[in-house]
Design a protein around this motif. Structure first.
Motif, mmCIF file in Angstrom:
data_model
loop_
_atom_site.group_PDB
_atom_site.id
_atom_site.type_symbol
_atom_site.label_atom_id
_atom_site.label_comp_id
_atom_site.label_asym_id
_atom_site.label_seq_id
_atom_site.Cartn_x
_atom_site.Cartn_y
_atom_site.Cartn_z
ATOM 1 N N LYS A 144 0.813 -1.273 -0.133
ATOM 2 C CA LYS A 144 -0.095 -0.028 -0.134
ATOM 3 C C LYS A 144 0.974 1.390 -0.018
ATOM 4 C CE LYS A 144 -4.287 1.371 2.163
ATOM 5 N NZ LYS A 144 -3.985 2.351 3.233
ATOM 6 N N ILE A 145 1.905 1.191 0.775
ATOM 7 C CA ILE A 145 2.766 2.327 0.769
ATOM 8 C C ILE A 145 3.453 2.653 -0.589
ATOM 9 C CG2 ILE A 145 4.770 3.422 2.212
ATOM 10 C CD1 ILE A 145 3.866 1.846 4.424
ATOM 11 N N ALA A 146 3.962 1.465 -1.200
ATOM 12 C CA ALA A 146 4.786 1.598 -2.349
ATOM 13 C C ALA A 146 3.602 2.134 -3.332
ATOM 14 C CB ALA A 146 5.201 0.030 -2.674
ATOM 15 N N LYS A 147 2.657 1.829 -3.388
ATOM 16 C CA LYS A 147 1.480 2.316 -4.233
ATOM 17 C C LYS A 147 1.399 3.942 -4.047
ATOM 18 C CE LYS A 147 -1.719 -1.095 -5.912
ATOM 19 N NZ LYS A 147 -2.801 -1.947 -5.282
ATOM 20 N N ASP A 148 1.364 4.167 -2.715
ATOM 21 C CA ASP A 148 1.205 5.418 -2.237
ATOM 22 C C ASP A 148 2.438 6.370 -2.969
ATOM 23 O OD1 ASP A 148 -0.543 7.401 -1.400
ATOM 24 O OD2 ASP A 148 0.411 7.214 0.620
ATOM 25 N N ILE A 149 3.739 5.959 -2.721
ATOM 26 C CA ILE A 149 4.947 6.369 -3.352
ATOM 27 C C ILE A 149 4.839 6.594 -5.121
ATOM 28 C CG2 ILE A 149 7.253 5.928 -3.829
ATOM 29 C CD1 ILE A 149 7.248 4.658 -0.867
ATOM 30 N N GLU A 150 4.292 5.581 -5.625
ATOM 31 C CA GLU A 150 4.190 5.713 -7.120
ATOM 32 C C GLU A 150 3.277 6.831 -7.375
ATOM 33 O OE1 GLU A 150 4.005 1.113 -8.083
ATOM 34 O OE2 GLU A 150 4.503 2.468 -10.173
ATOM 35 N N ALA A 151 2.070 6.873 -6.721
ATOM 36 C CA ALA A 151 1.073 7.890 -6.945
ATOM 37 C C ALA A 151 1.439 9.264 -6.626
ATOM 38 C CB ALA A 151 -0.053 7.558 -6.130
ATOM 39 N N HIS A 152 2.703 9.439 -5.716
ATOM 40 C CA HIS A 152 3.097 10.571 -5.248
ATOM 41 C C HIS A 152 4.103 10.887 -6.453
ATOM 42 C CE1 HIS A 152 4.214 13.770 -2.611
ATOM 43 N NE2 HIS A 152 5.538 13.617 -2.761
ATOM 44 N N LEU A 153 5.021 10.117 -6.699
ATOM 45 C CA LEU A 153 5.867 10.196 -7.751
ATOM 46 C C LEU A 153 5.489 10.897 -9.331
ATOM 47 C CD1 LEU A 153 8.614 7.406 -7.303
ATOM 48 C CD2 LEU A 153 8.943 9.523 -7.166
ATOM 49 N N LYS A 154 4.359 10.223 -9.782
ATOM 50 C CA LYS A 154 3.861 10.368 -10.833
ATOM 51 C C LYS A 154 3.703 11.924 -11.212
ATOM 52 C CE LYS A 154 0.623 6.654 -11.873
ATOM 53 N NZ LYS A 154 -0.457 6.054 -11.395
ATOM 54 N N ASN A 155 3.390 12.768 -10.223
ATOM 55 C CA ASN A 155 3.365 13.991 -10.483
ATOM 56 C C ASN A 155 4.877 14.700 -10.521
ATOM 57 O OD1 ASN A 155 0.441 14.069 -10.365
ATOM 58 N ND2 ASN A 155 0.725 14.105 -8.119
ATOM 59 N N ASN A 156 5.797 14.253 -10.337
ATOM 60 C CA ASN A 156 7.064 14.653 -10.476
ATOM 61 C C ASN A 156 7.641 14.376 -11.841
ATOM 62 O OD1 ASN A 156 10.025 14.658 -10.098
ATOM 63 N ND2 ASN A 156 9.533 15.240 -8.144
ATOM 64 N N PRO A 157 7.951 15.605 -12.507
ATOM 65 C CA PRO A 157 8.567 15.758 -13.801
ATOM 66 C C PRO A 157 9.835 14.809 -13.890
ATOM 67 C CG PRO A 157 8.700 17.780 -12.963
ATOM 68 C CD PRO A 157 7.932 17.120 -12.043
ATOM 69 N N VAL A 158 10.618 14.896 -12.708
ATOM 70 C CA VAL A 158 12.070 14.227 -13.084
ATOM 71 C C VAL A 158 11.806 12.814 -13.045
ATOM 72 C CG1 VAL A 158 14.127 13.902 -12.061
ATOM 73 C CG2 VAL A 158 13.357 16.048 -11.927
ATOM 74 N N TYR A 159 10.883 12.068 -12.537
ATOM 75 C CA TYR A 159 10.345 10.850 -12.252
ATOM 76 C C TYR A 159 9.744 10.575 -13.710
ATOM 77 C CZ TYR A 159 8.091 6.466 -11.226
ATOM 78 O OH TYR A 159 7.948 4.747 -11.445
ATOM 79 N N ALA A 160 8.851 11.279 -14.073
ATOM 80 C CA ALA A 160 7.965 11.058 -15.211
ATOM 81 C C ALA A 160 9.023 11.262 -16.389
ATOM 82 C CB ALA A 160 6.903 12.094 -15.485
ATOM 83 N N ASP A 161 10.048 12.024 -16.491
ATOM 84 C CA ASP A 161 10.506 12.083 -17.690
ATOM 85 C C ASP A 161 11.890 11.250 -17.889
ATOM 86 O OD1 ASP A 161 8.706 13.737 -18.767
ATOM 87 O OD2 ASP A 161 9.762 15.787 -18.497
ATOM 88 N N PHE A 162 12.481 10.922 -16.664
ATOM 89 C CA PHE A 162 13.823 10.442 -16.575
ATOM 90 C C PHE A 162 13.856 9.268 -15.771
ATOM 91 C CE2 PHE A 162 18.320 10.286 -14.499
ATOM 92 C CZ PHE A 162 18.819 9.784 -15.739
#
Ligand SMILES: [Zn+2]
Length: 293
Positions: free
Chosen positions: A85-103
């Protein structure tokens, strides 16, 4: 006091979904929410692994499963659910981060947890790559210094005055190789960042030829074996891992500054071309996307 009561008392949100406001704040990369999520995840994981090992010990000493063990197993499974559950939360949180999304998302070997660890580091934006390397403990040599007032400090650069008191350095020694903790001396790297680099290296080794940095590691290993035929294999390996992680950090540094539009004062060539065959982070992403097994 029970957790539920605490939540009520302090009027905390319990909806679970974390929402990142996309503020490019920023002096540092530090994302506090990510850090808390990762810390929580890792704490759960550590406890679960520890409890699991204990159960294994019990199991090895007995033939039949007993009730107590059964109870523990149920609890452990629940802990795993919480981790997921926490891992999912982390992923959801990261999704909005452009460094994560683009790189980061595209880099094989760097999953959501390592990405979160990276994005939770208080790395200063606009600083040179060499400062980031020092922060990760990825320097080829370092200096052991003692000042006139007795401050013992390790430095990533040669210094004339003490970082703490500004006093004159009375003893200075250059040490070759990856920095190591010296008893009684302050360090220049951040232990959390260094652990992150270590974990990343482990992933790059596991990748084989599947990912870009896995191939960088393998090539470096071959190169170093040829260059240093008398060196012990584990030292060759450590060198190769370090160079793969260092190249990744260079790309990460470049990607972060490109994506946030923050200039770095040192010229590009000086910063990045110190690495052999440096290609830009965008090119790395293209290669990762194109690679088929
Ligand atoms: Zn001093």
């Amino acid at each position: 006091m029970k957790l539920g009561e605490l939540v009520k008392k302090y009027n905390l949100e319990t909806t679970g979904q974390t929402q990142l406001e996309l503020k490019v704040v920023k002096e540092t990369l530090f994302d506090e929410k990510l850090r808390i999520l990762v810390d929580t995840y890792e704490t759960f994981q550590k406890e679960r692994v520890r409890a699991g090992n204990r159960i294994l010990m019990i199991a090895k000493g007995r033939d039949n499963a007993d009730e107590i063990r059964g109870e523990f197993l149920t609890l452990l499974c629940e802990m795993e659910d919480i981790e997921r559950k926490i891992a999912k939360d982390i992923e959801a949180h990261l999704k909005n981060n452009p460094v994560y999304a683009d790189f980061l998302k595209h880099i094989k070997g760097v999953g959501p947890l390592l990405s979160a660890r990276l994005m939770a580091l208080p790395l200063r934006l606009g600083e040179h790559l060499s400062s980031w390397n020092a922060y990760f403990g990825l320097t080829p040599y370092y200096w052991k210094a003692v000042c006139e007032n007795g401050h013992k400090i390790l430095y990533s650069k040669e210094v004339g005055t003490c970082r703490v008191c500004g006093g004159a350095i009375v003893k200075l020694e250059k040490v070759e190789g990856a920095p190591r903790r010296v008893a009684g001396y302050q360090t220049f790297w951040n232990p959390y960042a260094r652990k992150t680099a270590f974990l990343m290296g482990k992933q790059f080794i596991k990748l084989g030829t599947r990912g870009y940095y896995g191939r960088v590691y393998r090539n470096a290993k071959q190169r170093y074996s040829a260059k240093y035929p008398n060196e012990k294999p584990f030292l060759i390996d450590a060198r190769a891992v370090r160079s793969a992680v260092k190249l990744f950090i260079a790309h990460f540094h470049q990607a972060v500054h490109d994506i946030y539009g923050i200039p770095v004062s040192k010229p590009y060539a000086f910063e990045y071309l110190a690495h052999e065959d440096f290609i830009s982070w965008r090119e790395v992403v293209r290669i990762e996307k194109a690679y088929m097994e």
